[in-house]
Design an enzyme around this catalytic site. Structure first.
Site, mmCIF file in Angstrom:
data_model
loop_
_atom_site.group_PDB
_atom_site.id
_atom_site.type_symbol
_atom_site.label_atom_id
_atom_site.label_comp_id
_atom_site.label_asym_id
_atom_site.label_seq_id
_atom_site.Cartn_x
_atom_site.Cartn_y
_atom_site.Cartn_z
ATOM 1 N N GLU A 174 -13.256 17.275 33.344
ATOM 2 C CA GLU A 174 -12.031 17.189 32.353
ATOM 3 C C GLU A 174 -12.542 17.480 30.814
ATOM 4 O OE1 GLU A 174 -13.845 15.077 34.263
ATOM 5 O OE2 GLU A 174 -12.766 13.774 35.326
ATOM 6 N N TRP A 175 -13.609 17.809 30.705
ATOM 7 C CA TRP A 175 -14.358 18.025 29.315
ATOM 8 C C TRP A 175 -13.949 19.495 28.965
ATOM 9 C CZ3 TRP A 175 -18.213 21.889 28.593
ATOM 10 C CH2 TRP A 175 -18.938 21.842 27.249
ATOM 11 N N LYS A 176 -14.085 20.446 29.997
ATOM 12 C CA LYS A 176 -13.676 21.824 30.257
ATOM 13 C C LYS A 176 -12.208 21.769 29.691
ATOM 14 C CE LYS A 176 -12.711 25.494 33.051
ATOM 15 N NZ LYS A 176 -13.335 26.584 32.662
ATOM 16 N N ASN B 224 -29.584 28.842 34.181
ATOM 17 C CA ASN B 224 -28.518 29.787 34.211
ATOM 18 C C ASN B 224 -27.419 29.018 32.806
ATOM 19 O OD1 ASN B 224 -28.312 31.758 35.483
ATOM 20 N ND2 ASN B 224 -27.752 30.668 37.267
ATOM 21 N N ILE C 264 -19.777 51.043 38.560
ATOM 22 C CA ILE C 264 -20.604 50.167 39.121
ATOM 23 C C ILE C 264 -20.146 49.401 40.242
ATOM 24 C CG2 ILE C 264 -22.188 48.301 38.459
ATOM 25 C CD1 ILE C 264 -22.722 50.912 37.022
ATOM 26 N N GLY C 265 -18.903 49.358 40.392
ATOM 27 C CA GLY C 265 -18.633 48.705 41.776
ATOM 28 C C GLY C 265 -17.169 48.063 41.587
ATOM 29 N N SER C 266 -17.108 47.139 40.807
ATOM 30 C CA SER C 266 -15.727 46.343 40.721
ATOM 31 C C SER C 266 -14.794 47.094 39.565
ATOM 32 C CB SER C 266 -16.032 45.058 39.994
ATOM 33 O OG SER C 266 -16.604 44.882 38.969
ATOM 34 N N GLU D 71 -14.059 46.132 45.148
ATOM 35 C CA GLU D 71 -14.270 44.906 45.304
ATOM 36 C C GLU D 71 -13.059 43.850 44.894
ATOM 37 O OE1 GLU D 71 -18.026 44.033 43.117
ATOM 38 O OE2 GLU D 71 -18.753 45.961 43.212
ATOM 39 N N HIS E 23 -17.861 45.468 28.073
ATOM 40 C CA HIS E 23 -17.638 44.188 27.430
ATOM 41 C C HIS E 23 -16.588 44.331 26.256
ATOM 42 C CE1 HIS E 23 -21.164 43.068 29.471
ATOM 43 N NE2 HIS E 23 -20.864 41.869 29.903
HETATM 44 N N1 GLN Z 1 -21.067 45.435 41.519
HETATM 45 C C1 GLN Z 1 -20.865 44.735 40.795
HETATM 46 C C2 GLN Z 1 -19.761 44.947 39.839
HETATM 47 O O1 GLN Z 1 -19.289 45.816 39.557
HETATM 48 C C3 GLN Z 1 -22.091 44.412 39.875
HETATM 49 C C4 GLN Z 1 -21.918 43.143 38.887
HETATM 50 C C5 GLN Z 1 -23.008 42.868 38.008
HETATM 51 O O2 GLN Z 1 -23.998 43.517 37.904
HETATM 52 N N2 GLN Z 1 -23.123 41.547 37.752
HETATM 53 O O3 GLN Z 1 -18.950 43.981 39.543
HETATM 54 ZN ZN ZN Z 2 -23.936 44.549 35.804
#
Ligand code: GLN
Ligand code: ZN
Length: 812
Positions: A19-21, A155, A473-475, A526, A736
């Site tokens: 709820e807070w979120k 985390n 990197i993948g995704s 991915e 980012h």
């Molecule tokens: N293979 C993942 C991606 O590309 C790696 C993500 C990550 O480093 N957290 O999303």
């Molecule tokens: Zn990463």
């Protein structure tokens, strides 16, 4: 007099159903105003207090509730608002918000508030308002948010106080306000919780050289004033959190602590202070227990036995109360209360103190709210769980056992013993095949068939790649359609065939895009994954998924880590279909994409009946089979991501090496089954890698892609000694940022790296996965990246033709 009291250190903010979120996000998106946010969150806050009282907590924390983060609350209490938000010097903060998964995230929080380029002024009482508070936490169009970083080894991310040019002043006595609220509304004599001054300053940035003690001297009377007013209002206890004391604590720090707590005692003689530590053992036990406070809180769960050893060795001052953190504040498992009662008796015996507080090991901020919401889980698992509310009940039972004798709670104790035993005896925790496989592991590190120097030549022949090969990197972008497709499939609105068709279409579209852009090593994208750990948790034996086991990660962002409760085993291949399909579409290599054993471990709720190394190796063996299955299916490059390797480092330096040794072992167990020509990649991001380069090299991955765009090439210095001999791509642009990278920027980051690294080992790639970016950003960014690689190759070709060292130089 009673021998024990129950004490809680902090309660989850988010609510049973988040709820807070929802309130916060409704406010940020303009759906509810500040007054409504305040009144609605007050209801929540009071309900949490009421609940804790119902659960028989005697010392109930107040002021631990927050609208974002408790470190930020403390900074605002003392007027520590970064100058750029108040019209002072506009020092840009480096935004460290990371898209990297820390378990399954809930849906994306709305984008940053788009406040104008305005600066904030304090109100009449000298306090900055909620708009300033959220601006610092989340940033505005004009000003970057304050950086955030992990709260010790959890985390949870806190907002880093930026103190450049600031002088603290008490703006509003926040702890007092919360104390009075609890008292007036509910008649609860709460225990205000405050982040202590040493921890606050040690976690802050921007303190000028030599000014630490000046700031501390300014803060002490302000804190003292807060405590004085609390005492005058009738507060009995205050909890001052100094978790920094579990890190290395110098003589100078001990002197500072003596000064701090002597001043506090003088200012508020009638107020009892609980000096609270957590997440590890205190480094200077003998000095810390002598500080002039009425109670010391210690963690007896995550102390690796060291607090208990120190206590038994040195005893405990007879004029103090010991806060015994015996119920795990960070993990989700029910306790065997017989074991905990024995521990408490041992603590009591050693302490001989007049009274004990029975506590969780840390704030319950780090665990979900209640197992009552988990009716869908199998009962033997649910009965083996304990979230915040259940942990308070466990504490109440232990307190009763100490005060009234074990017989008074015999049934409760027996039930807990029974529940834990049942889970331990379950077939999922006793898989013979997993035990056998683990038993066959060699004590020596697993090895590839040939050393890297041999593999490098084999792979160079096998893979016709240009100098400075490009990859990602993948995704790839997780668009609304991608997320909707997954959810339709999960809800059963789409059948398997419809879903797979969608995934294939998206993968094919992106294979063509990558080919057109001219990337050398492709990825499938991915699209089938919501989260890089959850995806594997859903398919491996030994994991389960909760319904509501959310915990706060940062701000309104919550994560729901998979629950690793049993022996881990591969049931059937997890990624082969997608990877093989992608590879069938193109002649270029497509990397298989897995999450590594350390990251899966670190980003899950893990069982606590086995040591980390055993569980990591179980995951590793499951991944080893997956790696082999990928290789057999014709996937010749396989990336095993370990973004959580660095952040899992223990808090105490002395424990680093064994952690790293175990991590290297597990990674190698996952990846060494393959032929020499199969190229193993790994990826890491957003951490300080300088001090673990040796361990990274020991992973023996053929290629690593590692973040560098954000540290603006600083990472390169870690490779200056020239001992890193394997393939390496330092991220050349920051995924980012929505800002598109310029070719010149990419080239200069690469050139800086190439002063240190051999071009023959260097790869060109972004610094992390692209899933959070839009297609319109990704395509041009990747085009620019490839253009940079082409330009650099030409430069090397020219240099080579002119007889320079060029591409042939270095240590190849
Ligand atoms: N293979 C993942 C991606 O590309 C790696 C993500 C990550 O480093 N957290 O999303
Ligand atoms: Zn990463």
């Amino acid at each position: 007099m009673s021998q024990a009291k129950s004490s809680n250190l902090g309660y989850p903010r988010i609510g049973e159903k988040r709820e807070w979120k929802k309130l916060l996000e409704a406010h940020w998106s303009g759906k509810i105003d500040a007054a409504e946010l305040e009144s609605e969150t007050k209801k929540l806050r009071l309900s949490y207090l009421q609940k804790q009282r119902d659960l028989q907590a005697e010392l109930i924390p107040v002021g631990d509730f927050s609208l974002y983060d408790h470190v930020l609350d403390t900074a605002f209490t003392f007027g520590l608002v970064p100058q750029r938000f108040t019209g002072g010097a506009n020092t840009a903060a480096h935004d460290e918000n990371c898209n990297c998964a820390t378990g399954a995230h809930d849906e994306e929080a709305p984008a940053s508030a788009d406040a104008e380029a305005k600066v904030f002024a304090p109100g009449e009482n000298g306090a900055y308002g909620l708009d300033a508070y959220f601006a610092v936490a989340r940033g505005t169009k004009a000003f970057a948010a304050s950086p955030m970083t992990k709260w010790f080894d959890t985390n949870y991310h806190y907002i880093v106080p930026e103190l450049q040019g600031l002088t603290p002043k008490l703006t509003v006595n926040r702890p007092l306000a919360f104390y009075l609220e609890a008292k007036e509304e509910l008649g609860i004599d709460g225990k205000p919780v405050i982040v202590g001054p040493l921890t606050l300053l040690k976690l802050a940035r921007g303190i000028e050289e030599g000014k630490f003690d000046t700031l501390l001297d300014q803060l002490i009377p302000l804190y003292a004033q807060v405590l004085k007013e609390l005492g005058e209002a009738g507060a009995t206890w205050v909890q001052i959190d100094e978790p920094i004391l579990v890190l290395e604590t110098s003589d100078e720090d001990i002197a500072r602590l003596n000064k701090i707590y002597a001043a506090f005692r003088a200012a508020a003689p009638g107020l009892n202070i609980l000096l609270q530590t957590y997440f590890e053992s205190v480094s200077r036990y003998e000095d810390i227990v002598q500080l002039p406070v009425q109670a010391i809180g210690l963690d007896f769960v995550h102390d690796r036995g060291r607090n208990l050893a120190a206590l038994e060795r040195h005893g405990f001052p007879q004029d103090k109360i010991l806060g015994a953190g015996v119920i795990d504040g960070r993990n989700i498992w029910r306790s065997d209360l017989q074991v905990k009662l024995d521990l408490l008796r041992r603590i009591k015996q050693a302490a001989g103190a007049k009274e004990l507080f029975v506590q969780p090991s840390s704030s319950l901020l780090h665990v979900p709210v209640t197992t009552r919401s988990e009716q869908a889980l199998e009962s033997k698992i649910r009965d083996g769980l304990s979230f915040a509310d259940e942990k308070l009940t466990e504490i109440a039972v232990l307190v009763k056992a100490l005060n009234e004798g074990e017989e008074a709670v015999a049934a409760e104790i027996a039930e807990s013993v029974q529940a834990v035993a049942a889970l331990n005896a379950s077939p999922e925790r006793n898989d013979e095949s997993v035990r056998d496989a683990l038993g066959k592991l060699d004590a020596r590190r697993p090895e590839r068939l040939s050393p890297y120097a041999v593999r490098r030549d084999v792979q160079a022949k096998h893979w016709p790649l240009p100098l400075l090969p490009t990859t990602t990197i993948g995704s790839l972008p997780q668009t609304t359609e991608v997320r909707q497709a997954r959810s339709k499939w999960k809800k059963g609105e789409w059948n398997e065939e419809q879903y797979v068709q969608f995934l294939h279409a998206e993968t094919e579209r992106w294979i063509r895009i990558q080919e057109e852009i001219g990337i050398d090593v492709l990825v499938h994208g991915e699209f089938e994954r919501n989260d890089m750990v959850e995806y594997f948790g859903e398919q491996l034996a030994g994991f389960t998924t909760s319904g509501f086991a959310w915990v706060q990660s940062y701000g309104s962002r919550c994560v729901k880590p998979p629950i690793l409760y049993g022996d881990v085993k591969l049931l059937s291949p997890m990624t082969v279909t997608e990877s093989a399909y992608a590879q069938s579409l193109t002649d270029k290599p497509v990397k298989g994409m897995l999450t590594g054993p350390i990251t899966i471990y670190n980003w899950s709720f893990v069982r606590d009946d086995l040591p980390r190394s055993v569980v990591q190796n179980q995951i590793a063996l499951a991944l080893r089979s997956e790696v082999s299955a990928l290789e057999e299916a014709g996937i010749g490059m396989i990336q095993v991501d370990e973004p959580a390797l660095r952040e899992g480092l223990p808090l105490k330096h002395e424990d680093w090496q064994s952690y790293l040794d175990e991590a290297v072992y597990a990674f190698r167990a996952s990846t060494t089954s393959v032929q020499d020509e199969t190229q193993i990649h790994t990826h890491m991001c957003y951490a300080e890698f300088g001090d673990i380069i040796q361990a990274i090299s020991d992973l023996d991955a053929d290629v690593i892609s590692i973040e560098a765009a954000r540290s603006h090439g600083d990472l390169v210095t870690a490779f200056e000694d020239g001992t890193y001999d394997k393939g390496i791509g330092l991220g050349v642009f920051d995924i980012h940022s929505p800002r598109l990278p310029e070719q010149s920027e990419i080239e200069s980051i690469a050139q800086r790296a190439l002063e240190v690294l051999d071009p023959a080992q260097f790869w060109i790639n972004p610094d992390c996965g692209l899933k959070t970016r839009r297609e319109e950003e990704v395509i041009p960014s990747l085009k620019t990246m490839v253009a940079s690689a082409v330009a650099l190759r030409e430069q090397f070709a020219k240099a080579g033709a002119a007889g320079g060292a060029g591409a042939a130089g270095g240590n190849s």
